[in-house]
Enzyme design. Structure first.
Site, PDB file in Angstrom:
ATOM      1  N   GLN A  83       4.229  10.535   8.229  1.00 45.18           N
ATOM      2  CA  GLN A  83       3.518  11.051   7.044  1.00 45.18           C
ATOM      3  C   GLN A  83       3.318  12.330   6.913  1.00 45.18           C
ATOM      4  OE1 GLN A  83      -0.225   9.191   7.445  1.00 45.18           O
ATOM      5  NE2 GLN A  83       0.443   6.843   6.492  1.00 45.18           N
ATOM      6  N   ARG A 143       2.178   5.999  -2.752  1.00 43.52           N
ATOM      7  CA  ARG A 143       3.288   7.012  -3.264  1.00 43.52           C
ATOM      8  C   ARG A 143       3.335   7.130  -4.881  1.00 43.52           C
ATOM      9  NH1 ARG A 143       4.389   5.593   1.762  1.00 43.52           N
ATOM     10  NH2 ARG A 143       5.432   6.915   3.312  1.00 43.52           N
ATOM     11  N   LYS A 166       0.777  -1.227  -0.122  1.00 45.22           N
ATOM     12  CA  LYS A 166      -0.016   0.152  -0.052  1.00 45.22           C
ATOM     13  C   LYS A 166       1.073   1.218  -0.034  1.00 45.22           C
ATOM     14  CE  LYS A 166      -0.958   2.010   3.595  1.00 45.22           C
ATOM     15  NZ  LYS A 166      -1.165   2.393   4.901  1.00 45.22           N
ATOM     16  N   ARG A 223      -5.249  -4.153  11.363  1.00 44.76           N
ATOM     17  CA  ARG A 223      -4.008  -4.640  12.083  1.00 44.76           C
ATOM     18  C   ARG A 223      -4.403  -5.495  13.094  1.00 44.76           C
ATOM     19  NH1 ARG A 223      -0.218  -4.325   8.384  1.00 44.76           N
ATOM     20  NH2 ARG A 223       0.160  -2.256   7.575  1.00 44.76           N
ATOM     21  N   GLY A 225      -4.489   7.227   6.259  1.00 41.14           N
ATOM     22  CA  GLY A 225      -3.549   8.358   6.553  1.00 41.14           C
ATOM     23  C   GLY A 225      -2.711   8.787   5.347  1.00 41.14           C
ATOM     24  N   GLU A 275       3.855  -0.346  12.614  1.00 39.07           N
ATOM     25  CA  GLU A 275       2.930  -0.886  12.304  1.00 39.07           C
ATOM     26  C   GLU A 275       2.903  -2.554  12.340  1.00 39.07           C
ATOM     27  OE1 GLU A 275       4.246  -1.035   7.440  1.00 39.07           O
ATOM     28  OE2 GLU A 275       4.400   0.636   8.610  1.00 39.07           O
TER      29      GLU A 275
END
Length: 474
Positions: free
Chosen positions: A179, A35, A30, A397, A103, A325
């Site tokens: 981010q 990006r 992802k 998650r 996000g 994460e």
């Protein structure tokens, strides 16, 4: 932490009946996909993104860019892999962007909108309105953007794009999310004066993601100067320049491999993840080290990563600041270990899809675990766990962490497992196919079963970054 998911949507987490033996092909990253979409939208010529992740977060990103005028054509390669053709156009409003609870969308796209000609309205899920965005908003205002957020420093808001942005120097406290930095860097080549960004916070989490951003910018033709150590008051400089359309292939999402590798570790089995890059900027590469310290071993070959467990799991003391994460699945494994674990450096997880620290402490505790929140992490003292409801708080998650517990604890029911579609489509199917074992059954074929989402090809995102990153930590 909020609990807004209906509790009647329960998935009985399957329990392993023996050692897991499987090959699991996880879909694309992802982080790389989103990006790549932003950089392609800023390019001066068309480009390709091959084997992208198709999930809720990436679909939201693609739809948002389309709303601002970018053409994204979805095709299929001759080998069956998906490919997206991105044809950049003049960014424009009026447009409405639904960020969901992604996000990357809520933070990467306001700078893009500031370069559009016209207003762009940002809305999203309820939780998105609670997540921090002030660092991006304040920085964009300093750089010349006009943004209406009624003083909230969060969504909903409207960015009044003027077709260009002055750029220049800006200070950002990115201690709540890396981010904030990636968002500004990705659009910086399009700023009239480029960007000189100084981080002012006490800490900077998730450095591998910033390294990924820098590497992808350089691949697209941008000139980026980076700090050497990624610490406090570091400075990133991006020169104004044209970005080139590229043909990029997305790596497998290594963080999403966490529950499958955990299955090998917990059951004394063997799981192979094809296409695992030898060098990468993905945070998930740290799983090799973390799960080896917890009792397993791995082999990395041209085919991919094969992880083998012994069935014995050790506690761990780990600073997960750079790879937060991974914390939910690592915490789930730690709850089943033979000794105490301390996970630190992850206070920023309180501001993710949910308050992950509070959620893990509550839900693991509800199954009989002994989990205590600390200032910046979790203290986990393994206890005998029992079945029960595991709430996910619409956090993908947490859902995969619950599935990991269910491997060895009967009766775990996972609320809203469908939330895994945020980054890992078809997770329940992948999970059950992994547990099915070799197709010929015991005593049959020696080869592992193949639990595949999409065949993986040569991947983008690897290499030897010039900004000091190293394999295994990002």
């Amino acid at each position: 932490m909020t609990d807004s998911t209906p509790q009647n949507d329960l998935w009985p987490a399957p329990t392993a009946t023996g050692a897991v033996n499987a090959t699991v092909t996880v879909p694309g990253s992802k982080s790389v996909t989103n990006r790549a979409l932003v950089l392609a939208a800023h390019s001066t010529e068309p480009g390709w993104v091959r084997r992208p992740l198709r999930s809720r977060d990436t679909s939201l990103m693609a739809d948002a860019l389309r709303a601002m005028g970018v053409q994204i054509d979805e095709t299929v390669n001759p080998d069956g892999g998906e490919a997206w053709r991105i044809i950049p156009a003049g960014l424009h409003g009026p447009a409405t962007v639904d960020v969901g609870n992604a996000g990357t969308v809520m933070r990467f796209l306001p700078p893009v909108a500031a370069l559009a000609d016209g207003p762009v309205r940002f809305v999203g899920d309820t939780r998105a309105y609670e997540r921090p965005l002030g660092g991006v908003i304040d920085a964009l205002r300093t750089l010349g953007a006009r943004i209406e957020d009624e003083g909230r420093g969060s969504l909903p808001m409207t960015v009044h794009g003027a077709g260009s942005l002055a750029g220049g120097g800006v200070e950002v406290d990115a201690s709540k999310s890396s981010q904030f930095i990636s968002a500004l860097l990705l659009s910086a080549p399009r700023f009239n004066k480029g960007l000189e960004l100084r981080h002012t916070g006490r800490t900077l989490p998730s450095l591998p993601h910033i390294r990924m951003t820098v590497n992808m910018l350089r691949t697209a033709g941008a000139k980026v100067d980076t700090p050497q150590d990624g610490g406090v008051r570091d400075v990133w400089r991006v020169a104004p320049s044209a970005l080139l359309g590229r043909d990029l292939t997305v790596e497998p999402d290594l963080s999403n491999a966490a529950p499958f590798l955990a299955a090998a570790l917990l059951t004394g089995g063997r799981v192979t993840i094809p296409g695992w890059p030898r060098r990468t900027t993905q945070a998930g590469d740290a799983l090799r080290t973390l799960f080896t310290e917890m009792g397993g071993s791995y082999e990395l070959t041209d085919r991919g990563l094969t992880f083998t467990g012994t069935g014995t799991v050790h506690g761990i003391t780990a600073d997960l600041h750079d790879v937060g994460e991974l914390a939910p699945v690592v915490a789930a494994v730690a709850a089943l270990a033979d000794g105490e674990s301390t996970l630190s450096g992850i206070a920023h997880l309180r501001m993710h899809e949910t308050d992950r620290l509070a959620a893990l402490a509550k839900e693991l505790g509800g199954l009989g675990g002994d989990v205590t929140e600390t200032d910046d992490g979790l203290l986990i003292r393994p206890q005998r766990l029992h079945g029960g409801l595991f709430r996910t708080y619409e956090d993908h998650r947490l859902a995969t962490a619950a599935a990991v517990i269910g491997l060895v604890v009967e009766g775990v029911e996972v609320e809203n497992v469908a939330t895994t579609a945020k980054t890992l489509p078809d997770f329940p199917e992948l999970w059950t196919r992994m547990l099915a074992g070799p197709a010929d059954g015991p005593g049959g074929s020696d080869g592992p079963t193949e639990a595949a989402h999409d065949p993986a090809g040569p991947a983008y995102g690897s290499g030897s970054p010039a900004d000091g990153s190293r394999a295994g930590r990002g």
